[in-house]
Write an enzyme that holds these catalytic residues in place. Structure first.
Site, mmCIF file in Angstrom:
data_model
loop_
_atom_site.group_PDB
_atom_site.id
_atom_site.type_symbol
_atom_site.label_atom_id
_atom_site.label_comp_id
_atom_site.label_asym_id
_atom_site.label_seq_id
_atom_site.Cartn_x
_atom_site.Cartn_y
_atom_site.Cartn_z
ATOM 1 N N GLY A 44 31.844 12.092 27.793
ATOM 2 C CA GLY A 44 31.751 11.521 26.589
ATOM 3 C C GLY A 44 32.105 12.636 25.647
ATOM 4 N N GLN A 49 31.925 16.513 17.515
ATOM 5 C CA GLN A 49 32.216 17.627 18.267
ATOM 6 C C GLN A 49 33.425 18.449 18.200
ATOM 7 O OE1 GLN A 49 30.539 15.009 21.601
ATOM 8 N NE2 GLN A 49 29.852 17.317 22.098
ATOM 9 N N CYS A 87 25.656 18.306 27.465
ATOM 10 C CA CYS A 87 26.428 17.924 26.385
ATOM 11 C C CYS A 87 27.518 19.060 26.351
ATOM 12 C CB CYS A 87 25.540 17.942 25.127
ATOM 13 S SG CYS A 87 26.676 17.532 23.297
ATOM 14 N N LEU A 88 28.791 18.673 25.800
ATOM 15 C CA LEU A 88 29.908 19.648 25.864
ATOM 16 C C LEU A 88 29.543 20.591 24.635
ATOM 17 C CD1 LEU A 88 33.044 17.414 26.434
ATOM 18 C CD2 LEU A 88 31.953 19.305 27.867
ATOM 19 N N HIS A 129 23.761 8.400 23.915
ATOM 20 C CA HIS A 129 23.958 9.878 23.623
ATOM 21 C C HIS A 129 25.060 9.962 22.554
ATOM 22 C CE1 HIS A 129 24.313 14.254 25.045
ATOM 23 N NE2 HIS A 129 25.562 13.893 24.397
ATOM 24 N N GLU A 130 26.346 9.506 22.962
ATOM 25 C CA GLU A 130 27.398 9.719 21.847
ATOM 26 C C GLU A 130 27.071 9.102 20.649
ATOM 27 O OE1 GLU A 130 29.449 11.679 22.643
ATOM 28 O OE2 GLU A 130 28.995 11.785 24.774
ATOM 29 N N HIS A 133 25.073 11.313 18.179
ATOM 30 C CA HIS A 133 26.089 12.295 17.488
ATOM 31 C C HIS A 133 26.512 11.933 16.180
ATOM 32 C CE1 HIS A 133 26.592 15.713 20.583
ATOM 33 N NE2 HIS A 133 27.155 14.723 21.500
HETATM 34 CO CO CO Z 1 26.890 15.525 23.464
#
Ligand code: CO
Length: 168
Positions: A44, A49, A87-88, A129-130, A133
């Site tokens: 994701g 991000q 997470c990226l 999770h997304e 953000h």
């Molecule tokens: Co993330």
């Protein structure tokens, strides 16, 4: 290709704003986000991000990419489940996070058409999770304070990296 913003970048803490123009440009951004997500081996990726404070994200839990614009979670199960997340924007950090087992969501696709879905398990987890953000919330905000203390050195080194990479 987008550069992924790392923990410490203030953009990750901002509340993203609603998308109201659905044009080719929006779809190009979403497509590029999908490429960036695959390149980073993620499941994701949310717009903040990659430096865009827009309420949208992409995800792929193994059945193809999904483009999610202006999402809302209209119902979430009281039943929760704990599993490891990463997470990226927080490379090399993996922690157990508790999430609702199922959720009911509404969003728009890349053409602005409304979508309503009930998601379960891993897919529901990634969506939650997304979605976080878009409100400036990171998964490490949802772990125990004791675990967060242990993470501090890693987080500090990410903050240093985020300052080197993004020069304004
Ligand atoms: Co993330």
């Amino acid at each position: 290709m987008y550069k992924i913003r790392l923990y410490g970048d203030p953009i990750l803490r901002k509340k993203a704003r609603k998308v109201d123009v659905f044009d080719d440009n929006l779809n190009e951004i979403l497509e590029e986000m999908i490429e960036t997500m695959y390149l980073g081996d993620g499941v994701g990726l949310a717009a903040p991000q990659v430096g865009l404070t827009l309420r949208m994200f992409v995800m792929d839990v193994g059945d193809g990419p999904k483009k999610v614009v202006n999402p809302s979670i209209i119902e979430m199960s009281e039943e929760k489940e704990t599993a490891e997340e990463g997470c990226l924007s927080l490379p090399d950090i993996f922690e157990d996070v508790e999430r609702s087992v199922w959720i009911e969501v509404e969003y728009q696709n890349e053409r602005g058409e409304p979508v309503k879905e009930r998601l379960e398990g891993y897919e529901a987890r990634v969506f939650q999770h997304e979605y976080d953000h878009l409100n400036g919330i990171l998964f490490i905000d949802r772990i125990s304070p004791a675990r967060r203390v242990l993470l501090k050195p890693k987080l500090l080194s990410l903050v240093r990296r985020s300052k080197q990479k993004v020069k304004r």
